[in-house]
Design an enzyme around this catalytic site. Sequence first.
Site, PDB file in Angstrom:
ATOM      1  N   GLU A  38       0.848  -1.182   0.000  1.00 26.13           N
ATOM      2  CA  GLU A  38       0.000   0.000   0.000  1.00 26.13           C
ATOM      3  C   GLU A  38       0.884   1.233   0.000  1.00 26.13           C
ATOM      4  O   GLU A  38       2.105   1.125   0.143  1.00 26.13           O
ATOM      5  CB  GLU A  38      -0.963  -0.015   1.192  1.00 26.13           C
ATOM      6  CG  GLU A  38      -0.281  -0.031   2.543  1.00 26.13           C
ATOM      7  CD  GLU A  38      -1.243  -0.304   3.707  1.00 26.13           C
ATOM      8  OE1 GLU A  38      -2.223  -1.042   3.522  1.00 26.13           O
ATOM      9  OE2 GLU A  38      -0.996   0.214   4.795  1.00 26.13           O
ATOM     10  N   HIS A  92      -4.105   3.249   8.288  1.00 26.56           N
ATOM     11  CA  HIS A  92      -2.847   2.743   8.834  1.00 26.56           C
ATOM     12  C   HIS A  92      -1.891   3.895   9.106  1.00 26.56           C
ATOM     13  O   HIS A  92      -1.768   4.808   8.288  1.00 26.56           O
ATOM     14  CB  HIS A  92      -2.175   1.793   7.837  1.00 26.56           C
ATOM     15  CG  HIS A  92      -2.844   0.461   7.751  1.00 26.56           C
ATOM     16  ND1 HIS A  92      -2.671  -0.380   6.680  1.00 26.56           N
ATOM     17  CD2 HIS A  92      -3.677  -0.184   8.600  1.00 26.56           C
ATOM     18  CE1 HIS A  92      -3.384  -1.480   6.872  1.00 26.56           C
ATOM     19  NE2 HIS A  92      -3.991  -1.385   8.034  1.00 26.56           N
TER      20      HIS A  92
END
Lengths: 384, 287
Positions: B208, B246
């Site tokens: 990511e 995150h």
Amino acid sequence: MKVHEYQAKEVLRAYGVPTPRGIVAGTATEARAAAEQLGGKVVVKAQIHAGGRGKGGGVKLASQADEVYVRARSILGMNLVTHQTGPEGREVKRVLIEEQVPIAREIYLGITLDRSLGKPVFMASAEGGMEIEDVASENPDAILKEVISRGRLHTFQARRLALGMGIRGDILAPTVRAIGSLARAYDESDATLVEINPFVLTHDGRAVALDAKMDIDDNALFRHPDLAALRDSAEEEPLETDAINHGLNYIKLDGNVGCMVNGAGLAMATMDIIQYAGGMPANFLDVGGGADKGQIKNGFRIILSDPNVKAILVNIFGGILKVDVLAAGIVAATQELNIAVPLVLRLEGTNVEQGRAILAESGLDFIVAGDMKEAAEQAVARAA
Amino acid sequence: MSILVDESTRVAVQGLGRAGLFHAEQCIRFGARIVAGIHPGRGGTKALGFPVFDSMREAAREARPNASLVFVPAGGAADAVHEAIESEVALVACITEGIPALDMVGVADALRGSHTRLVGPNCPGVISPGKCKLGIMPGHIHQPGSVGVVSRSGTLTYEAVGQLSTLGIGQSTCIGIGGDPVIGTSFIDVLELFENDPGTTAVVMIGEIGGSAEEEAAEWVKGHFSKPIAGFIAGATAPPGRRMGHAGAIIAGGKGTASEKQAAMKASGIAVAPTPADLGSTLAALL
């Protein structure tokens, strides 16, 4: 969590980092009083959570108290637009009135976490005042680095940084002391970023943090109530704060397809696939691993408070979060909130059969998709 | 074959709160042999049939776990990992989300030169389907097989596994390495294990935005990895400067973008899935 410059300087001063004398003011009258108290020439600095304030017209020099009043009046209440605020800008509610210092040299000092090393790194550059990203891309060798191990920057490391920038003679010792103090402030405040740009050496032999930027680790605020109290909610997107208060993670975007997803990676992937399907996501929303009925409802409420939303895509891969619990939450929220936009549901994982049964029995008009791609195409088509 | 966990893994669970107990039960259902629980204050009792200890040192002496699954809340999770490192537990999977970054810097220091490998934190853990589940992933979506899965994200890992299983492609081991800035096990660490595992024939790698771990892994793959890889990077459409859930998923200073990571993967011969719906089919095309 971001803090204002004047707050960061207060924190840094407590660790022995020299800063210019300054007083924060919320009105032009307070600003004038502050200037009179400081005496001499001052700077009027807009306090918002964004860099590039000088270029945006939020930093002005003034040589006497009446001028400070005029400057402060023009800056306070202005909508300051910088490269970090976005085009909508940010309203200035406070100014910092600071003494002017006789600048001999500007340098850059910063501390951040190096993820590859798993350790904080102290960065220094002789090119103060420039964006460190620009220095890094144009002249990476100009950035000196020292790794902080076990929370400690040794004095010889601080000295090596200063010497590397060509700092010699009487100004060396105060510069090294300030570098050490900054490292200690970073460590003991659980900061994720400390950036002094510029840090200045003055003609009268001082080493001073002229600007200060400090981000604190949200995950560590529980052990720093004093720092947690520095939060300025007015600087944050109200919907995002609303979401945090309900255990949700929401970021507003510019599109018209609302998204509700569990897990950050899947939430990003859902935004991506909406774009591949020709649409634009209206938000990022991670409901987390253990969402309950109340969180689902609040998630819908927050998504729908954005008037651009024309359809909502729910993409849940239930592991811990069971699909039947989620489905019951969706049915309840749809009824209680009178959701009028089309709802496209893609549900997978634990108890998926029971979940689909709950949706079917509700008699409500959901669009149930078999996989992510179909869900995105359906949602984009409905929002168009 | 598989990596990190299998039938011989002896699991200890640290933190037997509601989540810890629920998942311990699920782990047992999907093949984990739990030999001890650690929950200060509850030493001497039993939970789900396994003995509970007040400290890892006692558990290590009495039950000899070689893996630990950590559910201790964020404020005490780093301490729990330190305790497992001190007792030389070979593998620790830390599920806990929200651990202060500087606590993890301390853990990373303690891991260097220790006998312990940490997976996570802020991750779903590790599963070798049919053998052992050391984590919170839904067990029923997995199938035993020979594709390794490694990812920074939890639910996106489930998505990949779900697509693989639907296509009839089983998995050797699936690992979520976690979405935090400082983690115990990197993509490269896992790829190295997959390279040396004869039971793994191909790998799905899901990254990511944020940081440079994917670029570093892609560079490493060039000279060291011989098996086919299907890749994906989440967050191609994420705006810069925003932390996407995150703590580690942020494009900062123009670095960490999806396009840079995709380019690095392609340059190393990794087949990049065009959309997250193509994870399974992209891998299938490589077999």
